[in-house]
Motif scaffolding. Structure first.
Motif, short mmCIF file in Angstrom:
data_model
loop_
_atom_site.label_atom_id
_atom_site.label_comp_id
_atom_site.label_asym_id
_atom_site.label_seq_id
_atom_site.Cartn_x
_atom_site.Cartn_y
_atom_site.Cartn_z
N SER A 159 49.73 27.12 -37.04
CA SER A 159 50.82 26.14 -37.15
C SER A 159 50.23 24.73 -37.20
CB SER A 159 51.76 26.27 -35.95
OG SER A 159 51.10 25.84 -34.76
N GLU A 160 51.06 23.76 -37.53
CA GLU A 160 50.59 22.38 -37.59
C GLU A 160 50.05 21.92 -36.23
OE1 GLU A 160 52.20 17.88 -38.73
OE2 GLU A 160 53.43 19.64 -39.12
N ARG A 161 50.77 22.27 -35.16
CA ARG A 161 50.33 21.88 -33.83
C ARG A 161 49.01 22.57 -33.47
NH1 ARG A 161 50.82 17.68 -30.86
NH2 ARG A 161 53.04 17.79 -30.37
N GLU A 162 48.89 23.86 -33.81
CA GLU A 162 47.65 24.58 -33.53
C GLU A 162 46.47 23.97 -34.28
OE1 GLU A 162 49.44 29.03 -32.52
OE2 GLU A 162 48.90 28.49 -34.58
N ARG A 163 46.71 23.49 -35.50
CA ARG A 163 45.63 22.85 -36.25
C ARG A 163 45.22 21.54 -35.60
NH1 ARG A 163 47.29 22.88 -42.49
NH2 ARG A 163 45.25 21.83 -42.65
N GLU A 164 46.19 20.82 -35.04
CA GLU A 164 45.86 19.59 -34.31
C GLU A 164 45.00 19.91 -33.09
OE1 GLU A 164 49.74 16.73 -35.13
OE2 GLU A 164 49.80 18.16 -33.48
N VAL A 165 45.38 20.95 -32.36
CA VAL A 165 44.60 21.35 -31.18
C VAL A 165 43.22 21.83 -31.60
CG1 VAL A 165 44.48 22.99 -29.27
CG2 VAL A 165 46.66 21.88 -29.82
N PRO A 186 48.71 20.28 -20.09
CA PRO A 186 47.49 21.09 -20.18
C PRO A 186 47.78 22.59 -20.32
CG PRO A 186 47.24 19.42 -18.49
CD PRO A 186 48.68 19.38 -18.92
N ILE A 187 48.86 23.06 -19.69
CA ILE A 187 49.21 24.48 -19.81
C ILE A 187 49.57 24.81 -21.26
CG2 ILE A 187 50.90 26.23 -19.15
CD1 ILE A 187 51.02 24.96 -16.39
N THR A 188 50.31 23.90 -21.90
CA THR A 188 50.65 24.11 -23.31
C THR A 188 49.40 24.13 -24.17
OG1 THR A 188 52.81 23.05 -23.01
CG2 THR A 188 51.97 23.20 -25.26
N VAL A 189 48.46 23.24 -23.88
CA VAL A 189 47.19 23.23 -24.62
C VAL A 189 46.46 24.55 -24.43
CG1 VAL A 189 44.92 22.15 -24.85
CG2 VAL A 189 46.95 20.73 -24.47
N ARG A 190 46.40 25.00 -23.18
CA ARG A 190 45.71 26.27 -22.90
C ARG A 190 46.33 27.42 -23.69
NH1 ARG A 190 46.52 28.38 -17.01
NH2 ARG A 190 48.50 28.96 -17.96
N ASN A 191 47.65 27.45 -23.79
CA ASN A 191 48.32 28.50 -24.55
C ASN A 191 47.99 28.39 -26.03
OD1 ASN A 191 49.51 29.53 -22.24
ND2 ASN A 191 51.39 28.36 -22.49
N HIS A 192 47.97 27.16 -26.55
CA HIS A 192 47.63 26.96 -27.97
C HIS A 192 46.19 27.43 -28.23
CE1 HIS A 192 51.20 25.10 -29.44
NE2 HIS A 192 51.10 24.00 -28.72
N VAL A 193 45.27 27.08 -27.33
CA VAL A 193 43.87 27.48 -27.52
C VAL A 193 43.75 28.99 -27.53
CG1 VAL A 193 41.56 27.44 -26.51
CG2 VAL A 193 42.92 25.35 -26.57
N SER A 194 44.46 29.65 -26.61
CA SER A 194 44.44 31.11 -26.56
C SER A 194 44.94 31.72 -27.87
CB SER A 194 45.29 31.60 -25.39
OG SER A 194 45.33 33.01 -25.35
#
Length: 218
Positions: A159-165, A186-194
């Motif tokens: 997704s666009e957000r995942e590409r940003e991360v 940070p929890i949202t970031v951790r989920n995106h990274v996973s």
């Protein structure tokens, strides 16, 4: 009150007994158990097989099989242990060789005790960790022309957000820094990274850096 969770189990590899003693004291005092010690690369590989540590703190310059060969051997065997280099040399060639061999972090001896403990915990948690004087240089080395194959294209399945991360992970930023940059938790970031690691079939942030560090914009 519940007791705090035990720290990651560490195998300490260095050919200097006094240095090992100092690192062992630093880690155990912080609640990070040292389950074994080795003074060369061959012993490190054998002990890692037997003890199944979470983190191997690895010197590079040792008699016989050095830390670089041991790192390659452990990675080739598919060890689950994550490897944090702690060595004297901060030269570009040594740092890049360690990263290419499979190290998940790199510190130069002389860093403070708190930095060593934090790095061990961060590496165990899946982060790529480099000393403050190394982080920017590592990315430059990975992205340098001729240092690797051409950078992978940005994957369309994200997704666009995942590409940003993904872009910020590739630049070596922590979850906290990414959260501050993107104004998310940070929890949202951790989920995106996973999700990113799962979609791209990558095992950790180090692999993200190796594959995408040369990219700077989607």
């Amino acid at each position: 009150m519940a007791e705090p969770a035990p720290g990651p189990r560490v195998l300490l590899v260095d050919d200097h007994p006094m240095f090992r003693e100092g690192v062992r004291f630093t880690l155990t005092r912080a609640g990070v158990p040292v389950v074994g010690e080795a003074e060369d690369g061959e012993a490190a590989v054998e002990l890692a097989r037997r003890l199944d540590p979470d983190v191997v703190v690895m010197d590079l310059a040792m008699p016989g099989a050095g830390g670089l060969a041991a790192t390659r051997a452990l990675v080739a065997e598919g060890t689950r242990a994550r490897i944090l280099v702690l060595t004297m040399s901060g030269e570009d060639t040594a740092v890049l060789a360690a990263v290419r061999a499979g190290a998940h972090g790199y510190l130069v001896k002389g860093v403070g005790p708190d930095e060593v403990v934090a790095a061990v915990r961060a590496v165990a948690a899946g982060h790529a960790v480099f000393g403050p004087e190394l982080a920017g240089r590592v990315l430059e080395l990975i992205a340098a022309p001729g240092s690797s194959s051409p950078p992978a294209p940005w994957p369309p399945e994200l997704s666009e957000r995942e590409r940003e991360v993904l872009e910020l992970v590739a630049q070596g930023l922590s979850n906290q820094r990414i959260a501050e940059r993107l104004f998310i938790s940070p929890i949202t970031v951790r989920n995106h990274v996973s999700h990113i690691l799962t979609k791209l079939q990558l095992s950790d942030r180090r692999e993200v850096m190796l594959r995408y560090a040369a990219r700077r914009d989607p």
